[in-house]
Scaffold this active site. Sequence first.
Site, PDB file in Angstrom:
ATOM      1  N   SER A   1      -0.112 -10.546  -2.374  1.00 33.07           N
ATOM      2  CA  SER A   1      -1.550  -9.793  -1.519  1.00 33.07           C
ATOM      3  C   SER A   1      -2.087 -10.734  -0.059  1.00 33.07           C
ATOM      4  CB  SER A   1      -3.129 -10.139  -2.424  1.00 33.07           C
ATOM      5  OG  SER A   1      -2.833  -8.790  -2.984  1.00 33.07           O
TER       6      SER A   1
ATOM      7  N   ASP B   1       0.388  -1.146  -0.335  1.00 34.78           N
ATOM      8  CA  ASP B   1       0.087   0.028  -0.321  1.00 34.78           C
ATOM      9  C   ASP B   1       0.644   1.292  -0.016  1.00 34.78           C
ATOM     10  OD1 ASP B   1       0.793  -0.355   2.480  1.00 34.78           O
ATOM     11  OD2 ASP B   1      -0.525  -0.018   3.258  1.00 34.78           O
TER      12      ASP B   1
ATOM     13  N   SER C   1      -6.495 -12.520   4.206  1.00 39.84           N
ATOM     14  CA  SER C   1      -5.324 -11.841   2.637  1.00 39.84           C
ATOM     15  C   SER C   1      -5.379 -10.796   2.876  1.00 39.84           C
ATOM     16  CB  SER C   1      -5.832 -11.560   1.440  1.00 39.84           C
ATOM     17  OG  SER C   1      -7.138 -11.493   1.846  1.00 39.84           O
ATOM     18  N   TYR C   2      -4.460  -9.557   2.389  1.00 38.48           N
ATOM     19  CA  TYR C   2      -4.086  -8.287   3.166  1.00 38.48           C
ATOM     20  C   TYR C   2      -5.163  -7.611   3.711  1.00 38.48           C
ATOM     21  CZ  TYR C   2      -1.355  -3.953   3.546  1.00 38.48           C
ATOM     22  OH  TYR C   2      -1.273  -2.891   4.056  1.00 38.48           O
ATOM     23  N   PRO C   3      -5.066  -7.105   4.605  1.00 35.94           N
ATOM     24  CA  PRO C   3      -6.470  -6.244   5.220  1.00 35.94           C
ATOM     25  C   PRO C   3      -6.433  -5.151   4.884  1.00 35.94           C
ATOM     26  CG  PRO C   3      -5.162  -6.518   7.271  1.00 35.94           C
ATOM     27  CD  PRO C   3      -4.787  -7.389   5.854  1.00 35.94           C
TER      28      PRO C   3
END
Length: 862
Positions: free
Chosen positions: A153, A119, A335-337
């Site tokens: 991810s 991110d 997975s990526y939160p």
Amino acid sequence: MRTVLMVAEKPSLAQSIAKILSRGNMSSRKGLNGACSVHEYTGSFIGQSAHFKMTSVCGHVMTLDFIGKYNSWDKVDPAELFSKAPTEKKEANPKLTMVKFLQVEGRGCDCIVLWLDCDKEGENICFEVLDAVLPVMNKPRGTERTIYRAKFSSITDTDICNAMNHLGEPNRNEALSVDARQELDLRIGCAFTRFQTKYFQGKYGNLDSSLISFGPCQTPTLGFCVERHDKIQSFKPETYWVLQAKVNPEKESSLTLDWDRVRVFDREVAQMFLNITKMAKEAKVESVSKKEKVKQRPLALNTVEMLRVASAALGMGPQHAMQIAERLYTQGYISYPRTETTHYPENFDLKGCLRQQANNPYWAETVKALLSEGINRPRKGHDAGDHPPITPMRAATEAELGGDGWRLYEYITRHFIATVSADCKYLQTTISFSIGPERFTCVGKVVTSPGFTEIMPWHSIPLEESLPHCEKGDLFPVGEIKLLEKQTSPPDYLTEAELITLMEKHGIGTDASIPVHINNICQRNYVTVESGRRLKPTNLGIVLVHGYYKIDAELVLPTIRSAVEKQLNLIALGKANYHQVLEHTLDIFKRKFHYFVDSIAGMDELMEVSFSPLAATGKPLSRCGKCHRFMKYIQAKPSRLHCSHCDDTYSLPQNGTIKLYKELRCPLDDFELVLWSSGSRGKSYPLCPYCYNHPPFRDMKKGMGCNECTHPTCQHSLSMLGIGQCVECENGVLVLDSTSGPKWKMACNKCNVVVHFFENAHKVRVSPETCDLCEAALVDVDFNKAKSPLPGDETQHSGCVFCDPVFQDLVELKHAAMRHPMHRGGQGKRQGRGRGKGRRPGGRLNPKKPKDKMAALAAYFV
């Protein structure tokens, strides 16, 4: 063989990635900072054999701050913070020595692969790592590429291996957008916060908040809560009337009908309708319609929806929910939160994720049925281009995850299964009746296919009373017609879930920062969390927002911050210039700040109504050294002393109790000393209110008590009561607590080490003489004859608490029970006595010395 350094965002993440890439064939060791491990293995990298070193950071390596002199609230005009005050990048956590650690591991490496979270914050950390590591890495040969970025991810074998095979480059523009946000929030937040904190705390004694903070995102967040509060306060209930009719399709059953007019606000008109309908004895069926309806399965799960559900249904605060989600991610369960996307890409392995859940007893049957009958393609949601929706990546049990971890994982899994399930289908029957001239309706629903509501039963269609079989023209006897008097009700306070929705709608914060802003307004005592996780503004929160509205509504409305967020996103996309956005935004807020300062009287008028002036707050405690009148002790945060005669306010140590110290006075300024204590299990020390705020000696800093004062002759100073160097921290001195008898103790003046000794002694005094072995000050101890533990009925003994064999069994090291960290781990020059001999790195006495009981105890507690 090339050496490749790989860096992840957290230690647990580094271990998981290294385990996957090395197929478990790796060696691990602790890094020099003790917090991060290094995992090493050999393999191939871009067609060449390579030695891999995988390690991590612990979040941001650096943080933005003003240079030293601009951190003084007393000496700097807050207006200077908008442009004059230079900023610098400092280590986010100096104790971790992260830059040095990265340089040690990066020295001699040929390439670096960045495995930071994917991110904008992760991109920013990429460049923090590169700034530390590139100067010590081997120089590239010609145009050889040395910097690689892994995009992933989830922590699964497939995703990690895929990321390693498709390495990209870090995104400079996204990193710059984070730099811009950091600088804007620092400059704007600090300027407003410093000004209003000093202004209002200097006038009012019961604000009950140690910081009157302002934040470009935090303040609009509070504004939403106060706006709802104002609607509740200004709400005036209105009386209205509803006509309710019941018909009897069969002898022992009745059907309640809804009035098509819904309600009327005039009593006489309502009575007229009642009289008209009462004249009819039968209800006539005017129409019967049946319609198949669909309740759609949910969109795939993104961060904002997860936080909403966690608060509304699971009773978890947004920040707590985010912490749990991050832990589940680093452990490989989800997975990526952090994602704004609610749409799965076409190539996403939905069946593979579903198969992982085929053996869980809670939903095994549903999953197996979906796999055999075929899954439904998830609904097309919004693709933000960041990460796939939040998805379970491996099976888990309640025993594995425990409490809140399991509850959040269970919701995420059920939500995912629901997205690939069928829609819920039901048949809706609507019967329209006429009773006299008035129309009434009743609606019934019968589920024909439960679909996704089997896995999300809270979304199921509620069971209703079954409707009678009838046709147009049928007549039913009227059982009862009555007029119900009701009142309109005010809205309730905002729930966290509603606030998250508003913040997302108006572009306040990001999916990652929304929980932080909500947590901030709670911690600042601007709102309290009531039952149902509703946010009720405090007096302080209400007055602040009303004050901003009075002076400049844009400070609290979401519009200006939303516009800034759009500009920051343009920087991330490479469509806006970083420096121009920064300069333009700071110029706007600088003008607003000057107008705010000039108009502060408008907010002050509101403060006067709600809060008491300093002179009228608190209770008399100790005498002022200037006028010799009693100063008042104000207990509300931040606790302080105020002399109304001199109009001076003196800050005190927080999070403890303050009382007068034997009416003793400071020899330097004649102020009466006070005693701060963190409780019977903690530590205590006296302090002079004036010296605490105005350090009398060059080697003292603001906020030091008598236990750090270097006055050479004062009986309360470090010079007279210091015994020896702390057994744990590098800079502290153990100081006798002369108020602690008969349970005598000495405490470190820097960290939370407390040493209990000589219980039931009559007197304990620090001798001017020092120990020959360790240079600590000797201690003179007098025991009562009846309770003396000394050999041969002796009552007096002088010796070293570290080395004297007579004292060995009378000394016990503990850690103070403290609600909050109070003491700085200062890096300054060591003060006081007892530098100590035979010390080893880490600041402890040498444990090999047979008499060194304190060092052995210290080692036990580490």
